[in-house]
Motif scaffolding. Structure first.
Motif, PDB file in Angstrom:
ATOM      1  N   HIS A 203      43.444  44.147  36.137  1.00  0.00           N
ATOM      2  CA  HIS A 203      42.191  43.581  35.649  1.00  0.00           C
ATOM      3  C   HIS A 203      41.051  44.561  35.875  1.00  0.00           C
ATOM      4  O   HIS A 203      40.769  44.943  37.008  1.00  0.00           O
ATOM      5  CB  HIS A 203      41.921  42.271  36.400  1.00  0.00           C
ATOM      6  N   TRP A 204      40.399  44.947  34.778  1.00  0.00           N
ATOM      7  CA  TRP A 204      39.203  45.782  34.863  1.00  0.00           C
ATOM      8  C   TRP A 204      38.013  44.910  34.493  1.00  0.00           C
ATOM      9  O   TRP A 204      37.794  44.583  33.326  1.00  0.00           O
ATOM     10  CB  TRP A 204      39.324  46.969  33.917  1.00  0.00           C
ATOM     11  N   LEU A 205      37.254  44.511  35.503  1.00  0.00           N
ATOM     12  CA  LEU A 205      36.080  43.668  35.317  1.00  0.00           C
ATOM     13  C   LEU A 205      34.834  44.538  35.386  1.00  0.00           C
ATOM     14  O   LEU A 205      34.599  45.211  36.389  1.00  0.00           O
ATOM     15  CB  LEU A 205      36.031  42.589  36.404  1.00  0.00           C
ATOM     16  N   GLY A 206      34.049  44.529  34.325  1.00  0.00           N
ATOM     17  CA  GLY A 206      32.876  45.380  34.255  1.00  0.00           C
ATOM     18  C   GLY A 206      31.725  44.885  35.108  1.00  0.00           C
ATOM     19  O   GLY A 206      31.682  43.724  35.530  1.00  0.00           O
ATOM     20  N   PRO A 207      30.730  45.748  35.360  1.00  0.00           N
ATOM     21  CA  PRO A 207      29.601  45.384  36.224  1.00  0.00           C
ATOM     22  C   PRO A 207      28.704  44.302  35.642  1.00  0.00           C
ATOM     23  O   PRO A 207      27.923  43.698  36.382  1.00  0.00           O
ATOM     24  CB  PRO A 207      28.851  46.704  36.403  1.00  0.00           C
ATOM     25  N   MET A 208      28.801  44.032  34.337  1.00  0.00           N
ATOM     26  CA  MET A 208      28.017  42.922  33.785  1.00  0.00           C
ATOM     27  C   MET A 208      28.503  41.582  34.332  1.00  0.00           C
ATOM     28  O   MET A 208      27.751  40.625  34.397  1.00  0.00           O
ATOM     29  CB  MET A 208      28.064  42.935  32.243  1.00  0.00           C
ATOM     30  N   PHE A 209      29.777  41.512  34.746  1.00  0.00           N
ATOM     31  CA  PHE A 209      30.318  40.314  35.371  1.00  0.00           C
ATOM     32  C   PHE A 209      30.112  40.329  36.886  1.00  0.00           C
ATOM     33  O   PHE A 209      30.005  39.280  37.505  1.00  0.00           O
ATOM     34  CB  PHE A 209      31.814  40.177  35.074  1.00  0.00           C
ATOM     35  N   ASP A 210      30.104  41.513  37.478  1.00  0.00           N
ATOM     36  CA  ASP A 210      29.921  41.656  38.922  1.00  0.00           C
ATOM     37  C   ASP A 210      29.310  43.031  39.197  1.00  0.00           C
ATOM     38  O   ASP A 210      30.011  44.045  39.154  1.00  0.00           O
ATOM     39  CB  ASP A 210      31.260  41.515  39.647  1.00  0.00           C
ATOM     40  N   PRO A 211      28.011  43.095  39.480  1.00  0.00           N
ATOM     41  CA  PRO A 211      27.351  44.388  39.703  1.00  0.00           C
ATOM     42  C   PRO A 211      27.972  45.200  40.836  1.00  0.00           C
ATOM     43  O   PRO A 211      27.860  46.431  40.839  1.00  0.00           O
ATOM     44  CB  PRO A 211      25.906  43.993  40.038  1.00  0.00           C
ATOM     45  N   ALA A 212      28.648  44.541  41.783  1.00  0.00           N
ATOM     46  CA  ALA A 212      29.267  45.262  42.898  1.00  0.00           C
ATOM     47  C   ALA A 212      30.451  46.109  42.451  1.00  0.00           C
ATOM     48  O   ALA A 212      30.959  46.916  43.234  1.00  0.00           O
ATOM     49  CB  ALA A 212      29.706  44.278  43.974  1.00  0.00           C
ATOM     50  N   PRO A 321      33.378  31.056  14.110  1.00  0.00           N
ATOM     51  CA  PRO A 321      32.180  30.242  14.383  1.00  0.00           C
ATOM     52  C   PRO A 321      31.943  29.945  15.855  1.00  0.00           C
ATOM     53  O   PRO A 321      30.852  29.494  16.222  1.00  0.00           O
ATOM     54  CB  PRO A 321      32.458  28.949  13.595  1.00  0.00           C
ATOM     55  N   THR A 322      32.940  30.188  16.713  1.00  0.00           N
ATOM     56  CA  THR A 322      32.768  29.905  18.135  1.00  0.00           C
ATOM     57  C   THR A 322      32.053  31.026  18.883  1.00  0.00           C
ATOM     58  O   THR A 322      31.648  30.839  20.034  1.00  0.00           O
ATOM     59  CB  THR A 322      34.123  29.668  18.822  1.00  0.00           C
ATOM     60  N   VAL A 323      31.914  32.180  18.241  1.00  0.00           N
ATOM     61  CA  VAL A 323      31.366  33.348  18.935  1.00  0.00           C
ATOM     62  C   VAL A 323      29.914  33.129  19.342  1.00  0.00           C
ATOM     63  O   VAL A 323      29.479  33.579  20.416  1.00  0.00           O
ATOM     64  CB  VAL A 323      31.521  34.612  18.063  1.00  0.00           C
ATOM     65  N   GLU A 324      29.136  32.426  18.528  1.00  0.00           N
ATOM     66  CA  GLU A 324      27.740  32.196  18.882  1.00  0.00           C
ATOM     67  C   GLU A 324      27.645  31.419  20.189  1.00  0.00           C
ATOM     68  O   GLU A 324      26.812  31.740  21.060  1.00  0.00           O
ATOM     69  CB  GLU A 324      27.005  31.453  17.767  1.00  0.00           C
ATOM     70  N   LEU A 325      28.479  30.411  20.358  1.00  0.00           N
ATOM     71  CA  LEU A 325      28.496  29.661  21.616  1.00  0.00           C
ATOM     72  C   LEU A 325      28.903  30.569  22.774  1.00  0.00           C
ATOM     73  O   LEU A 325      28.277  30.555  23.839  1.00  0.00           O
ATOM     74  CB  LEU A 325      29.461  28.484  21.515  1.00  0.00           C
ATOM     75  N   SER A 326      29.952  31.362  22.573  1.00  0.00           N
ATOM     76  CA  SER A 326      30.427  32.232  23.648  1.00  0.00           C
ATOM     77  C   SER A 326      29.365  33.240  24.060  1.00  0.00           C
ATOM     78  O   SER A 326      29.112  33.447  25.253  1.00  0.00           O
ATOM     79  CB  SER A 326      31.703  32.951  23.206  1.00  0.00           C
ATOM     80  N   ARG A 327      28.723  33.854  23.095  1.00  0.00           N
ATOM     81  CA  ARG A 327      27.675  34.826  23.419  1.00  0.00           C
ATOM     82  C   ARG A 327      26.509  34.159  24.140  1.00  0.00           C
ATOM     83  O   ARG A 327      25.871  34.777  24.998  1.00  0.00           O
ATOM     84  CB  ARG A 327      27.194  35.526  22.149  1.00  0.00           C
ATOM     85  N   HIS A 328      26.252  32.914  23.785  1.00  0.00           N
ATOM     86  CA  HIS A 328      25.181  32.201  24.481  1.00  0.00           C
ATOM     87  C   HIS A 328      25.571  31.939  25.934  1.00  0.00           C
ATOM     88  O   HIS A 328      24.779  32.204  26.854  1.00  0.00           O
ATOM     89  CB  HIS A 328      24.893  30.879  23.769  1.00  0.00           C
ATOM     90  N   LEU A 329      26.785  31.432  26.177  1.00  0.00           N
ATOM     91  CA  LEU A 329      27.209  31.140  27.542  1.00  0.00           C
ATOM     92  C   LEU A 329      27.272  32.397  28.401  1.00  0.00           C
ATOM     93  O   LEU A 329      26.975  32.355  29.600  1.00  0.00           O
ATOM     94  CB  LEU A 329      28.576  30.460  27.538  1.00  0.00           C
ATOM     95  N   PHE A 330      27.646  33.520  27.781  1.00  0.00           N
ATOM     96  CA  PHE A 330      27.846  34.764  28.522  1.00  0.00           C
ATOM     97  C   PHE A 330      26.645  35.708  28.436  1.00  0.00           C
ATOM     98  O   PHE A 330      26.769  36.876  28.782  1.00  0.00           O
ATOM     99  CB  PHE A 330      29.108  35.478  28.022  1.00  0.00           C
ATOM    100  N   ARG A 331      25.512  35.201  28.027  1.00  0.00           N
ATOM    101  CA  ARG A 331      24.329  36.057  27.955  1.00  0.00           C
ATOM    102  C   ARG A 331      23.927  36.506  29.359  1.00  0.00           C
ATOM    103  O   ARG A 331      24.243  35.861  30.362  1.00  0.00           O
ATOM    104  CB  ARG A 331      23.172  35.319  27.282  1.00  0.00           C
ATOM    105  N   ALA A 332      23.210  37.621  29.438  1.00  0.00           N
ATOM    106  CA  ALA A 332      22.792  38.153  30.739  1.00  0.00           C
ATOM    107  C   ALA A 332      21.858  37.176  31.451  1.00  0.00           C
ATOM    108  O   ALA A 332      21.031  36.527  30.792  1.00  0.00           O
ATOM    109  CB  ALA A 332      22.107  39.501  30.536  1.00  0.00           C
ATOM    110  N   PRO A 333      21.989  37.076  32.778  1.00  0.00           N
ATOM    111  CA  PRO A 333      23.007  37.699  33.633  1.00  0.00           C
ATOM    112  C   PRO A 333      24.367  37.022  33.453  1.00  0.00           C
ATOM    113  O   PRO A 333      24.544  35.849  33.769  1.00  0.00           O
ATOM    114  CB  PRO A 333      22.456  37.535  35.051  1.00  0.00           C
ATOM    115  N   THR A 334      25.319  37.807  32.932  1.00  0.00           N
ATOM    116  CA  THR A 334      26.608  37.286  32.485  1.00  0.00           C
ATOM    117  C   THR A 334      27.366  36.554  33.583  1.00  0.00           C
ATOM    118  O   THR A 334      28.102  35.593  33.310  1.00  0.00           O
ATOM    119  CB  THR A 334      27.453  38.443  31.926  1.00  0.00           C
ATOM    120  N   ARG A 335      27.199  36.972  34.829  1.00  0.00           N
ATOM    121  CA  ARG A 335      27.989  36.389  35.911  1.00  0.00           C
ATOM    122  C   ARG A 335      27.726  34.897  36.100  1.00  0.00           C
ATOM    123  O   ARG A 335      28.492  34.210  36.782  1.00  0.00           O
ATOM    124  CB  ARG A 335      27.734  37.135  37.221  1.00  0.00           C
ATOM    125  N   PHE A 336      26.664  34.363  35.468  1.00  0.00           N
ATOM    126  CA  PHE A 336      26.367  32.938  35.600  1.00  0.00           C
ATOM    127  C   PHE A 336      26.918  32.120  34.431  1.00  0.00           C
ATOM    128  O   PHE A 336      26.535  30.956  34.253  1.00  0.00           O
ATOM    129  CB  PHE A 336      24.863  32.725  35.738  1.00  0.00           C
TER     130      PHE A 336
END
Length: 403
Positions: A203-212, A321-336
């Motif tokens: 698993h490669w999790l980017g810093p947008m999900f976890d800045p650490a 059509p689900t992408v708009e919802l996903s982008r909204h939920l995962f908007r910055a700060p993405t980790r929330f």
């Protein structure tokens, strides 16, 4: 089904707008197993709202509701990715809680014949407030030596394998802090892959999900980090089932996917571009391990069944059509993003309350959650639209919306 009365939803500027709730849900029911793609949903946990906890206390989990939600995912043909960041791993759920979650979910998977993969990390080594790693003098997460890190990974790997689940080797905050360069990643991951009993998912999790996790694989530059990642896989191809890429960069994932050794799968973790990555192109496609498939489970499963027939256009018509919802939920700060995921689970009737471990239900604003409801309702995601509208109306009233 009778439509609920109009709701007045607040926008970013505070102005209210009318929303007519959906009258009928999307007609999707459990169906045949998925065949063309391996799809896992990273599942959230349900907090126990009656537990007397305070900030910093161990997580209190409602096990009945948590396991019931996993049965919901399995019933639609999806696999479960357990004890990942969607389950608030590293954001209130500590290793003791994650270990209990893995044991219980793996047993439930065996009972119903569901697929399960579980996160293996090093969070025994982190310290500090819930959801935060310990901090050293330089402000970096603390977590011990490479020997400590390797031992922590080994402990978790043993538990996951003993439970009968597949292991997902998660990115480690402690390793990101302790490693001095790519060689340390080669040493730690090489050791773990050599001793793994069965092929794992990296698993490669980017810093947008976890800045650490900034600079993971020993390089701040993504090109150099990708080369190290691929070198580790190439050295142990028989021990790597696949890789989960969560960088929110479709072009980079596609390029990396094409460079994987034969037989090593790419599981997209890109919650911004998943339809195109799963559909793929003439040179390949991605499987999926996604947090957004927690709220999208029935619709996502139906879309993949359409793809199983070779109908890529039909798949895209359902999932795009689900992408708009996903982008909204995962908007910055993405980790929330987890706050919106749990909010939708409450509205959908999968749990009786909107309470989260560590109080993270407060991590998103009222306008953000109102928009999440509006988008999900527009997709027909709520099995009982009236229940969702009634709960949304109660939520709005608690925040002072009385219109």
């Amino acid at each position: 089904m009778t439509a609920a009365p109009a709701l007045w939803l607040p926008g970013p500027g505070g102005a209210l707008r009318a929303h007519e709730p959906c009258a009928e849900p999307l007609a999707v029911r459990p169906g045949t197993p998925l065949t063309s793609r391996t799809v896992l949903a990273a599942a959230h946990v349900v907090a126990d709202p009656f537990a007397d906890v305070s900030p910093g206390s161990p997580a209190a989990v409602d096990w009945d509701a948590t396991l019931a939600f996993r049965r919901h995912l399995w019933s639609h043909g999806l696999g479960v990715a357990e004890a990942m960041d969607t389950a608030q791993r590293g954001a209130g759920l500590d290793w003791a809680g994650a270990a209990e979650l893995i044991r219980r979910s793996a047993a439930e998977a065996r009972a119903v014949g569901g697929r399960i993969a579980c996160g293996v990390g090093t969070d025994q080594l982190t310290a500090g407030a819930a959801g935060q790693p310990g901090r050293g003098a330089a402000g970096r997460p603390t977590g011990g030596t490479l020997t400590d890190i390797r031992a922590a990974y080994e402990e978790q790997l043993a538990l996951v394998e003993e439970s009968g689940a597949q292991a997902v080797l998660m990115a480690s905050r402690a390793l990101a802090s302790a490693a001095t360069g790519p060689d340390d990643y080669h040493e730690v991951y090489g050791h773990l892959l050599r001793q793994a009993a069965e092929p794992v998912i990296l698993h490669w999790l980017g810093p947008m999900f976890d800045p650490a996790l900034t600079g993971y694989w020993g390089s701040a530059g993504l090109d150099a980090a990708t080369d190290t990642f691929l070198e580790i896989i190439a050295a142990h191809p028989d021990k790597v089932d696949g890789v989960k890429i969560s960088l929110l960069d479709a072009g980079r994932e596609t390029e990396l996917r094409r460079r994987l050794p034969h037989g090593v799968r790419c599981y997209t973790g890109d919650d911004f571009h998943y339809p195109e990555l799963i559909a793929g192109d003439e040179r390949g496609f991605s499987h999926a391990l996604l947090g957004i498939f927690d709220p999208l489970a029935p619709l996502a499963a139906e879309a993949v069944r359409v793809l199983d027939t070779g109908d890529t256009e039909g798949f895209r018509r359902l999932l795009d059509p689900t992408v708009e919802l996903s982008r909204h939920l995962f908007r910055a700060p993405t980790r929330f993003y987890k706050t919106g995921v749990v909010f939708l689970a409450w509205l959908a009737g999968h749990q009786s309350h909107f309470t989260m471990i560590g109080g993270l239900q407060s991590a998103r604003s009222l306008p953000h959650l109102a928009r999440a409801y509006e988008l999900a309702d527009g997709l027909g995601l709520f099995p009982d639209p009236k229940l969702a509208a009634d709960r949304m109306r109660t939520f709005l009233a608690l925040h002072g919306v009385t219109r």
